[in-house]
Design a protein around this motif. Structure first.
Motif, mmCIF file in Angstrom:
data_model
loop_
_atom_site.group_PDB
_atom_site.id
_atom_site.type_symbol
_atom_site.label_atom_id
_atom_site.label_comp_id
_atom_site.label_asym_id
_atom_site.label_seq_id
_atom_site.Cartn_x
_atom_site.Cartn_y
_atom_site.Cartn_z
ATOM 1 N N LYS A 291 50.900 44.678 -18.371
ATOM 2 C CA LYS A 291 51.117 43.843 -17.195
ATOM 3 C C LYS A 291 50.527 44.469 -15.925
ATOM 4 O O LYS A 291 50.264 43.773 -14.954
ATOM 5 C CB LYS A 291 52.612 43.593 -17.009
ATOM 6 N N TYR B 230 47.626 45.677 -15.685
ATOM 7 C CA TYR B 230 46.218 45.337 -15.573
ATOM 8 C C TYR B 230 45.994 44.190 -14.601
ATOM 9 O O TYR B 230 44.899 44.039 -14.041
ATOM 10 C CB TYR B 230 45.660 44.942 -16.946
ATOM 11 N N LYS B 231 47.022 43.374 -14.417
ATOM 12 C CA LYS B 231 46.900 42.214 -13.550
ATOM 13 C C LYS B 231 46.559 42.602 -12.115
ATOM 14 O O LYS B 231 45.950 41.831 -11.380
ATOM 15 C CB LYS B 231 48.187 41.391 -13.589
ATOM 16 N N ASP C 62 42.699 42.431 -11.626
ATOM 17 C CA ASP C 62 41.932 41.305 -12.151
ATOM 18 C C ASP C 62 40.794 40.896 -11.216
ATOM 19 O O ASP C 62 39.645 40.777 -11.636
ATOM 20 C CB ASP C 62 42.858 40.123 -12.450
ATOM 21 N N ILE D 51 40.782 40.296 -18.822
ATOM 22 C CA ILE D 51 41.896 40.567 -17.905
ATOM 23 C C ILE D 51 41.952 39.507 -16.809
ATOM 24 O O ILE D 51 43.023 38.986 -16.476
ATOM 25 C CB ILE D 51 41.744 41.972 -17.294
ATOM 26 N N SER E 124 44.973 36.667 -16.360
ATOM 27 C CA SER E 124 45.724 36.553 -15.114
ATOM 28 C C SER E 124 45.666 35.134 -14.568
ATOM 29 O O SER E 124 46.677 34.570 -14.139
ATOM 30 C CB SER E 124 45.167 37.538 -14.081
ATOM 31 N N TYR E 125 44.468 34.532 -14.599
ATOM 32 C CA TYR E 125 44.322 33.162 -14.097
ATOM 33 C C TYR E 125 45.153 32.182 -14.916
ATOM 34 O O TYR E 125 45.849 31.313 -14.360
ATOM 35 C CB TYR E 125 42.851 32.757 -14.124
ATOM 36 N N THR F 167 47.768 32.762 -16.649
ATOM 37 C CA THR F 167 49.196 33.001 -16.427
ATOM 38 C C THR F 167 49.654 32.396 -15.109
ATOM 39 O O THR F 167 50.713 31.757 -15.042
ATOM 40 C CB THR F 167 49.485 34.514 -16.425
ATOM 41 N N ASP F 168 48.870 32.580 -14.062
ATOM 42 C CA ASP F 168 49.250 32.070 -12.743
ATOM 43 C C ASP F 168 49.201 30.544 -12.667
ATOM 44 O O ASP F 168 49.885 29.948 -11.836
ATOM 45 C CB ASP F 168 48.333 32.662 -11.665
#
Length: 272
Positions: free
Chosen positions: A10, A12-13, A16, A65, A69-70, A72-73
């Protein structure tokens, strides 16, 4: 690998967007005289002293990565046409692919990155129909551009030649079919199904380009023989099947995921 396994993924976010920006800079850095290294008709490497590397290898990790992140958001918007499909591909992925394709002439890395990101997006919840419709149009456009560049501009004709060379590699054994022909020579060099001996390959010396990566399978076949080559292939295949099909936790997760996505799967197979 051990060091990375100790880091919470987590975290790593946090890198990004920085990783994405660094990726673009590194991919463009090959154009700088004295920094970019040209080899085999392509400029894909960065030279630092006696060390050189391909920025595309860093791009593969950084993009995974960034898109993780994208996705997930924006998990609540992934079914939308813009947020879930067009925006991540057109605004974020296409610039990277354009640089890889036009600047570095790196078609294989482009295809691999597109495939990985597409799978990530589908698994995250993006609509499959967008990939079938827009993806088909994009693929047709890419093929059209490659054909136009090869026939009208006279650039990149080797790509089309390599794609169709598998139909008859001996038609141009010293050109587009060279690697395939030499690889087949290595695989078929032992008529008795035995080995030439570990390290005793002759095809890897000035015959097969890049024998340590693209054509390593042919070298394994030549040195270890058909029987051991098949055993090594079977071992790797069975390991993958064991890890992916017979793991109880993995099976349970895939089953729950497929139910939530309205997928159907026949779990009765030859692997049982």
């Amino acid at each position: 690998m051990f060091f990375l396994s100790t880091i919470d993924y987590k975290k790593y976010k946090m890198f990004d967007k920085i990783g994405y920006a660094v990726t673009i800079l590194l991919l463009l850095a090959v154009l700088i005289p004295g920094v970019g290294l040209e080899s085999g008709g392509a400029t894909r490497w960065i030279v630092i002293g006696s060390f050189n590397f391909q920025p595309s290898e860093i791009a593969k990790i950084a993009l995974v990565i960034f898109f993780a992140s994208y996705l997930t958001d924006n998990r609540e918007k992934l079914e939308e046409r813009w947020e879930g499909f067009l925006r991540p591909l057109v605004l974020y992925l296409m610039p990277i692919i354009a640089i890889l394709f036009l600047v570095q002439s790196h078609l294989s890395a482009s295809v691999l990155i597109i495939a990985v990101i597409s799978i990530m997006m589908i698994m995250a919840g993006c609509k499959l129909r967008y990939f079938f419709t827009y993806g088909s149009a994009g693929l047709a456009g890419a093929v059209g551009i490659m054909y136009f560049m090869a026939t009208v501009l006279g650039k990149g004709g080797f790509r089309l030649g390599r794609i169709v060379s598998f139909l008859d590699p001996w038609a141009d054994a010293s050109g587009t079919g060279y690697q395939v022909v030499q690889g087949l020579y290595a695989i078929g060099s032992r008529a008795d199904f035995l080995e030439s001996g570990l390290g005793n390959s002759t095809q890897k010396y000035l015959y097969i380009p890049e024998p340590q990566n693209d054509f390593i399978f042919s070298i394994i076949a030549e040195e270890l023989g058909f029987i051991r080559m098949y055993c090594s292939y079977s071992t790797f295949r069975n390991f993958c099947l064991e890890r992916n099909c017979n793991c109880d936790e993995g099976t349970r997760y895939v089953w729950e995921f497929s139910c939530s996505r309205n997928y159907s799967y026949n779990w009765t197979s030859s692997y049982d």
